[in-house]
Design an enzyme around this catalytic site. Structure first.
Site, PDB file in Angstrom:
ATOM      1  N   HIS A 124       0.970  -1.126   0.087  1.00 17.72           N
ATOM      2  CA  HIS A 124       0.026   0.057  -0.083  1.00 17.72           C
ATOM      3  C   HIS A 124       0.765   1.245  -0.098  1.00 17.72           C
ATOM      4  O   HIS A 124       1.802   1.395   0.662  1.00 17.72           O
ATOM      5  CB  HIS A 124      -0.891   0.020   1.265  1.00 17.72           C
ATOM      6  N   ASP A 125       0.351   2.313  -0.826  1.00 16.47           N
ATOM      7  CA  ASP A 125       0.795   3.374  -0.759  1.00 16.47           C
ATOM      8  C   ASP A 125       2.424   3.631  -1.415  1.00 16.47           C
ATOM      9  O   ASP A 125       3.178   4.804  -1.102  1.00 16.47           O
ATOM     10  CB  ASP A 125       0.946   4.197   0.666  1.00 16.47           C
ATOM     11  N   GLY A 180       5.257  -0.958   3.190  1.00 19.10           N
ATOM     12  CA  GLY A 180       4.291   0.205   2.610  1.00 19.10           C
ATOM     13  C   GLY A 180       5.175   1.322   2.554  1.00 19.10           C
ATOM     14  O   GLY A 180       6.152   1.468   3.323  1.00 19.10           O
TER      15      GLY A 180
END
Length: 261
Positions: free
Chosen positions: A121-122, A139
């Site tokens: 994520h991200d 992340g």
């Protein structure tokens, strides 16, 4: 040529598929998905809500794109996974969408993500990036353009890898890796410059020599990093490459990798 969806695929009528898209058997494409012209989805892939895939990409068997983050702070917010054009994603790679902190995960154009790679994520992955088999990203990782990462590399969350860097296989990235370097050893260390990579991308000998001089000051002198950067600013031409090295190191939050022991 029109879009070709195998009879055994499950494609939401709300998904937006471009011209000449093909979808193989037993693949699933959910509602909030956009796929660009000419992209090919092989069998048994899952393209989940929030996925935005560019043109002329290839998604191989069993890849999973756009699923929710593996992050306990995620609470179902609407976020995306965005992939550029001409990117290849090999078997069983997993790419998660973002969280509220950035709202998206991005992978650039002309990338090659090999089997079992994981983009968390991200994360931000630039253009022309190669992730070999089983590269696993935490992340919020940033990988700049033209980076090559060897197989089975684990990348700590919030790490930053500079453009044109190359990391050997089987190592752990726990600190930032500056641009244009070769990194290897345990703990991960500066192993020289990615000279072959730079030559392949038409860097001039003069530019390579300046980059080498900068890193000699950083890694081979008796100066600390701050002193080395001041000497670079005062003694080297502030070309685009030299300025990028300075800015990268000055903005590093995790600190940069050290010299080889």
């Amino acid at each position: 040529m029109s879009t070709n969806i195998d009879a055994h695929a499950v494609v939401s009528p709300k998904a937006q598929l471009g011209e000449n898209v093909s979808v193989g058997p037993f693949s699933i494409i959910e509602s909030d998905v956009t796929i660009g012209d000419g992209t090919r989805i092989a069998s048994h892939a899952q393209i989940a809500n929030g996925a935005r895939i560019g043109k002329e990409c290839i998604v191989h068997h069993g890849a999973v794109l756009g699923t929710i983050p593996q992050d306990l702070k995620f609470h179902g917010e609407v976020t995306t996974l965005e992939i550029g054009d001409h990117t290849v994603i090999r078997e069983y790679a997993t790419l998660n969408r973002g969280t509220h902190e950035r709202n998206k995960t991005t992978v650039g154009s002309h990338c090659f993500l090999m089997a079992y790679a994981h983009v968390a994520h991200d994360c931000t992955v630039g253009n022309h990036v190669i992730l070999a088999n089983s590269v696993n990203m935490g992340g919020h990782v940033i990988i700049e353009d033209n980076v090559v990462i060897g197989g089975i590399v684990a990348i700590h969350q919030f790490s930053h890898i500079g453009r044109h860097a190359m990391i050997g296989g089987g190592f752990r990235v726990t600190k930032d890796v500056p641009p244009y370097v070769l990194a290897g050893s345990e703990p991960l260390s500066f192993n020289g410059l990615n000279i072959i990579g730079m030559k392949r991308r038409n860097f001039s000998e003069k530019t390579i020599d300046m980059i080498e001089t900068a890193y000699k000051l950083i890694y081979s002198s008796q100066l600390n990093v701050s002193q080395a950067l001041e000497k670079i600013k005062n003694e080297l031409p502030l070309t685009e490459e030299i300025k990028h090295i300075i800015e990268f190191i000055e903005k590093s939050k995790r600190g940069i990798i050290g010299r080889r022991r």
